[in-house]
Motif scaffolding. Structure first.
Motif, PDB file in Angstrom:
ATOM      1  N   ALA A   1     120.735  16.730  61.662  1.00  0.00           N
ATOM      2  CA  ALA A   1     120.551  15.742  62.886  1.00  0.00           C
ATOM      3  C   ALA A   1     119.526  15.817  64.089  1.00  0.00           C
ATOM      4  CB  ALA A   1     122.054  15.308  63.519  1.00  0.00           C
ATOM      5  N   ALA A   2     119.639  17.083  64.600  1.00  0.00           N
ATOM      6  CA  ALA A   2     118.775  17.498  65.879  1.00  0.00           C
ATOM      7  C   ALA A   2     117.385  17.480  65.171  1.00  0.00           C
ATOM      8  CB  ALA A   2     119.198  19.223  65.997  1.00  0.00           C
ATOM      9  N   CYS A   3     117.113  17.963  64.052  1.00  0.00           N
ATOM     10  CA  CYS A   3     115.627  18.114  63.739  1.00  0.00           C
ATOM     11  C   CYS A   3     115.189  16.536  63.542  1.00  0.00           C
ATOM     12  CB  CYS A   3     115.442  18.412  62.199  1.00  0.00           C
ATOM     13  SG  CYS A   3     115.701  20.213  62.287  1.00  0.00           S
ATOM     14  N   LEU A   4     115.942  15.745  63.144  1.00  0.00           N
ATOM     15  CA  LEU A   4     115.436  14.260  63.052  1.00  0.00           C
ATOM     16  C   LEU A   4     115.489  13.670  64.572  1.00  0.00           C
ATOM     17  CD1 LEU A   4     117.911  12.857  60.098  1.00  0.00           C
ATOM     18  CD2 LEU A   4     115.472  13.365  60.095  1.00  0.00           C
ATOM     19  N   ARG A   5     116.194  14.055  65.261  1.00  0.00           N
ATOM     20  CA  ARG A   5     116.276  13.557  66.463  1.00  0.00           C
ATOM     21  C   ARG A   5     115.019  13.899  67.375  1.00  0.00           C
ATOM     22  NH1 ARG A   5     121.553  14.370  67.202  1.00  0.00           N
ATOM     23  NH2 ARG A   5     121.087  16.439  67.992  1.00  0.00           N
TER      24      ARG A   5
ATOM     25  N   VAL B   1     122.563  25.091  69.393  1.00  0.00           N
ATOM     26  CA  VAL B   1     122.873  26.516  69.317  1.00  0.00           C
ATOM     27  C   VAL B   1     124.276  26.964  69.465  1.00  0.00           C
ATOM     28  CG1 VAL B   1     122.419  28.664  70.779  1.00  0.00           C
ATOM     29  CG2 VAL B   1     120.452  27.199  69.975  1.00  0.00           C
ATOM     30  N   PRO B   2     125.181  26.148  70.237  1.00  0.00           N
ATOM     31  CA  PRO B   2     126.453  26.660  70.450  1.00  0.00           C
ATOM     32  C   PRO B   2     127.481  26.256  69.412  1.00  0.00           C
ATOM     33  CG  PRO B   2     126.103  24.963  72.082  1.00  0.00           C
ATOM     34  CD  PRO B   2     124.760  25.150  71.170  1.00  0.00           C
ATOM     35  N   THR B   3     127.081  25.801  68.135  1.00  0.00           N
ATOM     36  CA  THR B   3     127.725  25.148  67.234  1.00  0.00           C
ATOM     37  C   THR B   3     127.978  26.282  65.965  1.00  0.00           C
ATOM     38  OG1 THR B   3     125.780  24.496  65.833  1.00  0.00           O
ATOM     39  CG2 THR B   3     126.740  22.889  67.387  1.00  0.00           C
ATOM     40  N   ASP B   4     129.102  26.030  65.640  1.00  0.00           N
ATOM     41  CA  ASP B   4     129.585  27.038  64.469  1.00  0.00           C
ATOM     42  C   ASP B   4     128.471  27.172  63.364  1.00  0.00           C
ATOM     43  OD1 ASP B   4     132.002  27.810  65.516  1.00  0.00           O
ATOM     44  OD2 ASP B   4     133.237  26.377  64.493  1.00  0.00           O
ATOM     45  N   GLY B   5     128.052  26.147  63.048  1.00  0.00           N
ATOM     46  CA  GLY B   5     126.911  25.896  61.937  1.00  0.00           C
ATOM     47  C   GLY B   5     125.943  27.033  62.251  1.00  0.00           C
ATOM     48  N   VAL B   6     125.531  27.173  63.552  1.00  0.00           N
ATOM     49  CA  VAL B   6     124.400  28.005  63.738  1.00  0.00           C
ATOM     50  C   VAL B   6     124.696  29.418  63.862  1.00  0.00           C
ATOM     51  CG1 VAL B   6     122.821  28.636  65.733  1.00  0.00           C
ATOM     52  CG2 VAL B   6     123.226  26.323  65.115  1.00  0.00           C
ATOM     53  N   ARG B   7     126.129  29.649  64.013  1.00  0.00           N
ATOM     54  CA  ARG B   7     126.442  30.808  64.316  1.00  0.00           C
ATOM     55  C   ARG B   7     126.512  31.293  62.786  1.00  0.00           C
ATOM     56  NH1 ARG B   7     131.283  32.677  63.182  1.00  0.00           N
ATOM     57  NH2 ARG B   7     132.127  30.489  63.389  1.00  0.00           N
ATOM     58  N   ILE B   8     127.397  30.621  61.911  1.00  0.00           N
ATOM     59  CA  ILE B   8     127.256  31.117  60.328  1.00  0.00           C
ATOM     60  C   ILE B   8     125.828  31.369  59.865  1.00  0.00           C
ATOM     61  CG2 ILE B   8     128.139  30.121  58.243  1.00  0.00           C
ATOM     62  CD1 ILE B   8     130.349  28.559  59.881  1.00  0.00           C
ATOM     63  N   GLY B   9     125.050  30.339  60.153  1.00  0.00           N
ATOM     64  CA  GLY B   9     123.700  30.694  59.507  1.00  0.00           C
ATOM     65  C   GLY B   9     123.054  31.713  60.050  1.00  0.00           C
ATOM     66  N   LEU B  10     122.999  32.078  61.389  1.00  0.00           N
ATOM     67  CA  LEU B  10     122.326  33.283  61.829  1.00  0.00           C
ATOM     68  C   LEU B  10     123.226  34.567  61.095  1.00  0.00           C
ATOM     69  CD1 LEU B  10     121.659  32.278  65.577  1.00  0.00           C
ATOM     70  CD2 LEU B  10     120.076  32.725  63.874  1.00  0.00           C
ATOM     71  N   ARG B  11     124.330  34.534  61.075  1.00  0.00           N
ATOM     72  CA  ARG B  11     125.127  35.539  60.417  1.00  0.00           C
ATOM     73  C   ARG B  11     124.792  35.959  58.998  1.00  0.00           C
ATOM     74  NH1 ARG B  11     126.604  39.996  61.518  1.00  0.00           N
ATOM     75  NH2 ARG B  11     127.545  39.492  63.346  1.00  0.00           N
TER      76      ARG B  11
ATOM     77  N   MET C   1     114.221  16.739  47.527  1.00  0.00           N
ATOM     78  CA  MET C   1     114.295  17.422  48.511  1.00  0.00           C
ATOM     79  C   MET C   1     115.626  16.964  49.430  1.00  0.00           C
ATOM     80  SD  MET C   1     111.466  16.196  51.690  1.00  0.00           S
ATOM     81  CE  MET C   1     110.250  17.408  51.445  1.00  0.00           C
ATOM     82  N   ALA C   2     116.203  15.989  49.233  1.00  0.00           N
ATOM     83  CA  ALA C   2     117.278  15.424  50.083  1.00  0.00           C
ATOM     84  C   ALA C   2     118.456  16.281  49.575  1.00  0.00           C
ATOM     85  CB  ALA C   2     117.809  13.977  49.691  1.00  0.00           C
ATOM     86  N   ARG C   3     118.531  17.080  48.520  1.00  0.00           N
ATOM     87  CA  ARG C   3     119.533  17.912  48.186  1.00  0.00           C
ATOM     88  C   ARG C   3     119.314  18.964  48.869  1.00  0.00           C
ATOM     89  NH1 ARG C   3     118.441  16.967  42.646  1.00  0.00           N
ATOM     90  NH2 ARG C   3     119.868  15.325  41.992  1.00  0.00           N
ATOM     91  N   ARG C   4     118.248  19.692  49.156  1.00  0.00           N
ATOM     92  CA  ARG C   4     117.703  20.992  50.030  1.00  0.00           C
ATOM     93  C   ARG C   4     118.118  20.713  51.689  1.00  0.00           C
ATOM     94  NH1 ARG C   4     112.163  23.218  49.089  1.00  0.00           N
ATOM     95  NH2 ARG C   4     113.022  24.782  50.227  1.00  0.00           N
ATOM     96  N   ILE C   5     117.636  19.529  51.930  1.00  0.00           N
ATOM     97  CA  ILE C   5     118.269  19.113  53.347  1.00  0.00           C
ATOM     98  C   ILE C   5     119.802  19.164  53.605  1.00  0.00           C
ATOM     99  CG2 ILE C   5     118.210  17.486  55.062  1.00  0.00           C
ATOM    100  CD1 ILE C   5     115.252  16.550  53.782  1.00  0.00           C
ATOM    101  N   THR C   6     120.525  18.532  52.552  1.00  0.00           N
ATOM    102  CA  THR C   6     121.936  18.395  52.959  1.00  0.00           C
ATOM    103  C   THR C   6     122.441  19.768  52.727  1.00  0.00           C
ATOM    104  OG1 THR C   6     122.161  17.583  50.466  1.00  0.00           O
ATOM    105  CG2 THR C   6     121.952  16.000  52.060  1.00  0.00           C
ATOM    106  N   ARG C   7     121.964  20.959  52.330  1.00  0.00           N
ATOM    107  CA  ARG C   7     122.641  22.056  52.134  1.00  0.00           C
ATOM    108  C   ARG C   7     122.719  22.643  53.469  1.00  0.00           C
ATOM    109  NH1 ARG C   7     119.241  24.965  47.865  1.00  0.00           N
ATOM    110  NH2 ARG C   7     118.556  22.984  46.717  1.00  0.00           N
ATOM    111  N   HIS C   8     121.986  22.033  54.313  1.00  0.00           N
ATOM    112  CA  HIS C   8     121.878  22.740  55.865  1.00  0.00           C
ATOM    113  C   HIS C   8     122.952  22.193  56.770  1.00  0.00           C
ATOM    114  CE1 HIS C   8     118.116  25.029  54.933  1.00  0.00           C
ATOM    115  NE2 HIS C   8     117.843  23.664  54.397  1.00  0.00           N
ATOM    116  N   ALA C   9     123.404  22.723  57.895  1.00  0.00           N
ATOM    117  CA  ALA C   9     124.383  22.155  58.788  1.00  0.00           C
ATOM    118  C   ALA C   9     124.014  20.611  59.348  1.00  0.00           C
ATOM    119  CB  ALA C   9     124.432  22.979  59.788  1.00  0.00           C
TER     120      ALA C   9
END
Length: 63
Positions: A14-18, A43-53, A1-9
């Motif tokens: 960090a926001a989910c954990l918070r 939302v304004p981060t590059d990771g979100v922009r790339i993921g949505l794309r 499960m940790a491997r799957r989680i670390t594949r995300h931005a």
């Protein structure tokens, strides 16, 4: 499960954990505000922009 989680931005993880750690002991009517604040911060981060794309491209068949 940790491997799957670390594949995300990292920012999204960090926001989910918070959201979970801050919201877990809050009343049901207050917890969504914590989640919304964490979401708004990512939302304004590059990771979100790339993921949505990637999602958009996958669902529309674009490459």
């Amino acid at each position: 499960m940790a491997r799957r989680i670390t594949r995300h931005a990292p920012t999204a993880v960090a926001a989910c954990l918070r959201a979970v750690t801050r919201g877990v002991n809050l009343p049901v009517d207050e917890a969504p505000a914590v989640e919304a604040a964490c979401f708004a911060a990512t939302v304004p981060t590059d990771g979100v922009r790339i993921g949505l794309r990637r999602i958009f491209d996958r669902t529309t068949g674009r490459r």
